[in-house]
Write an enzyme that holds these catalytic residues in place. Sequence first.
Site, PDB file in Angstrom:
ATOM      1  N   GLY A  55       0.819  -1.218   0.000  1.00  9.09           N
ATOM      2  CA  GLY A  55       0.000   0.000   0.000  1.00  9.09           C
ATOM      3  C   GLY A  55       0.845   1.257   0.000  1.00  9.09           C
ATOM      4  O   GLY A  55       0.358   2.330  -0.366  1.00  9.09           O
ATOM      5  N   ALA A  95       0.615  20.578   0.378  1.00  6.15           N
ATOM      6  CA  ALA A  95      -0.539  19.725   0.689  1.00  6.15           C
ATOM      7  C   ALA A  95      -0.397  19.014   2.034  1.00  6.15           C
ATOM      8  O   ALA A  95      -1.328  18.982   2.832  1.00  6.15           O
ATOM      9  CB  ALA A  95      -0.728  18.703  -0.432  1.00  6.15           C
ATOM     10  N   HIS A 143     -30.312  21.460  -9.439  1.00  5.45           N
ATOM     11  CA  HIS A 143     -30.370  22.601  -8.524  1.00  5.45           C
ATOM     12  C   HIS A 143     -30.969  22.153  -7.202  1.00  5.45           C
ATOM     13  O   HIS A 143     -32.013  21.487  -7.205  1.00  5.45           O
ATOM     14  CB  HIS A 143     -31.245  23.699  -9.144  1.00  5.45           C
ATOM     15  CG  HIS A 143     -31.398  24.902  -8.278  1.00  5.45           C
ATOM     16  ND1 HIS A 143     -30.363  25.790  -8.067  1.00  5.45           N
ATOM     17  CD2 HIS A 143     -32.448  25.375  -7.559  1.00  5.45           C
ATOM     18  CE1 HIS A 143     -30.791  26.760  -7.268  1.00  5.45           C
ATOM     19  NE2 HIS A 143     -32.045  26.539  -6.947  1.00  5.45           N
TER      20      HIS A 143
END
Lengths: 458, 458
Positions: B38, B181, B436
């Site tokens: 990972g 970041a 909307h």
Amino acid sequence: MPSHDLLIIGGGPAGHVAARDAAARGLSVALAERHLLGGTCLNVGCIPTKVLLGATNAVAELKAQQKRRLCSGEISFDLKALMQRKDRLVAGSRQAVEKELAGLGVTLFTGAASFTGPTSALIRTADGDTPVDFRHAILATGTRPADFPGLTADGCRVLDSDALLSLQTVPQSILILGGGAIGLELGEWLSRLGTAIIMVEAADRLAPFEDPEVSAQLKTALSRDGWKIHLGKKAVSLQTVGDIARCELEDGTVLEADLALTALGRRPNTDGIGLEAARIATDGRGFVQIDDHLRASATVYAVGDVNGRALWAHAAMHQARHAVRSILAASSAPYPFPSMPGCIYGTHEVMRVGASARELAAAGRPVSISRSLLAANPLAQAHGASAGLVKCVWDGEQLAGVTAMGWNVSHLVTLAQALITQQTTRNELDSLIFAHPTLDESLEAALMHAPRERFGEA
Amino acid sequence: MPSHDLLIIGGGPAGHVAARDAAARGLSVALAERHLLGGTCLNVGCIPTKVLLGATNAVAELKAQQKRRLCSGEISFDLKALMQRKDRLVAGSRQAVEKELAGLGVTLFTGAASFTGPTSALIRTADGDTPVDFRHAILATGTRPADFPGLTADGCRVLDSDALLSLQTVPQSILILGGGAIGLELGEWLSRLGTAIIMVEAADRLAPFEDPEVSAQLKTALSRDGWKIHLGKKAVSLQTVGDIARCELEDGTVLEADLALTALGRRPNTDGIGLEAARIATDGRGFVQIDDHLRASATVYAVGDVNGRALWAHAAMHQARHAVRSILAASSAPYPFPSMPGCIYGTHEVMRVGASARELAAAGRPVSISRSLLAANPLAQAHGASAGLVKCVWDGEQLAGVTAMGWNVSHLVTLAQALITQQTTRNELDSLIFAHPTLDESLEAALMHAPRERFGEA
């Protein structure tokens, strides 16, 4: 008598957009709104419900993490301040609409208009009646909460959604009649404020216009949140009894709560607007009948909720733009009646766009389905979301529909729609880079990495 | 000696995807990971930071509404439980990766690999050294936190991001060196837990790789949240002094805090992997040099962070897929090095995709800009967001880039990318229906309704 190129009746999303577009392109435009500019959407619909849900979202996020024992805490709302904030935001937007239209030279009337003939109407304002002539009219009077005999809001303990949006005290419990978007959103809001929710829906599932899997997941999630949900139960009476709301179901069950909300759908505002004089017909449900150009008569277009085709603000605006283009053009193309994206908001959101599997299968198409579970998405996991799914509907090799239920899935709606309407090919999908980690990857997972099942098979 | 079609060195996103794709297509694959499957993304990067931000999002939503005096409340986190939750989620994903690769027949080694020649390597595992032959190799060893003389994490009061992600006590204050970041996301997280943030960035703006307007808005928003931000300041020393972290800036200013985080970028993991033996060169910054096919040598592809081209997990995975396709195909197309979408997460998110105005202008293109303010979007308003913008960059009539700052804007990234990469025309944009109310409408507003300014003009 004042004469206008275009008279617009109704100042909701459809009327606003039509007035703006037509005035901006040089038409002389009058707009009559009997109540408040912005219509249902702005004043008692999409916008105030989103303000209430947005403001209370911290509660939902907190609960999700509390369930996992990561934190403790409590949030208490000042309902009066919350309502004032909502009213301020709504009033600000309403003033912006008024200013914009006035700036474009639109003649604004506060008053009810009714047709007196195919090219004439009378507007009843506080200052008296004004007759108006027009070459074209756009009818956009919208809808209001529906009521049924024995199930009518009485303004006491039984409210409709308009009244609930002015609530001054948080009830301990509420009985919501109707498991559609309005009942679900207002229920989610009150649930966050601590109200116990009892929901009754006559259909056999929540959100009956949505995909059945979405309905099922919604029921599981809301039940887990403590909602008492009665499906497939018709109410025969709902009324204020003393200081509670009392509801009797068909099967004899009696439900009681501090308050009740009737959220049984919407009915069109077509009374007293002189439909006969303008030679306009309504259908069996009372909605205005239109042709495939959105015309209700030779001179009148009917757009938005009042024609009953797609009760969404964005549908109303889309139709309004088409009507104005038709009025301005020598010739006009028929309105395409596109499939409309739709969302239900709250802790457990719903989105859908394009065709459903059932629709396609009914049309004889070769339908397949692919899914991803939201619980497998790292961002949804991070927000404690355990329920939900994204479901793609394929017509052969073509993506035809997407629907989803769960944390923040309303944010997938336009992306899904763009992929569908642009008929994105498999190659184009392959070249679309999904940033990691995003919720969008749950759509990618359903689109690209999930097996496809033939619809109708187990 | 075991021989494989493909040896992959590094089990991060690039290595994982390469192993999966190659094994699924029938290659015999070995993967060597010296630490944890990972890689950075899953174990000490994108995923754990998102878990920590997601879990604490209630605090940000609460504060936004408290500022408007709509509610009161407090949330306190159990840091130990939060860290356990993060570790559990990460471990679960890691096990899923391991199971998937094992299921596909990938030979997994836990150990450091180093090349011994163009088609051979040695893997040092706990059980001893294993020589491996390969036809192709993919080098995907990634990066680790960079340190600089005098500014090195000491594991005591000065930590790097890897160590901060195992924090056991919430500091009262933290000094973050680096406004990119990593520093921003970890700062947002700690700020929600109550830590006072002091941020030092050598460049004259935060998030120096982003659009300058985004940087400016970010600084305003974070300053309003109470962050002390020092821009254009170089740190000359950072160390533990007693039980505090102490930093001296070039101009003599001394900053002190309970803890410090060095977030000064990343450097490639290229030590001790036998680059010379495989005839692989590095560039001036130590990243592996590649050709336009992502090849570092005739037999070795280098993908992901280690080649320094685009330090994003999704970039790594995209490159990995290309490398596997190249290995499988008789002939191979060059890698297109597409512009990569990118997000920074937190209360004030950042997204960008496509070209920046500066890049296009530098290339002599006719650049214009259109913007919308997030404060005009009803959903952002509902969540109390007052800062932020969406900015579209146009190359002539073509949408070339989108960037945004503010509440939830990471959710716009794939939509914006789809519109750019599919070269959506103005007509297609017109026919795209924006539901909307959605945050997506803030992109619509910038795309469709905002005036366009020539870039470079006021």
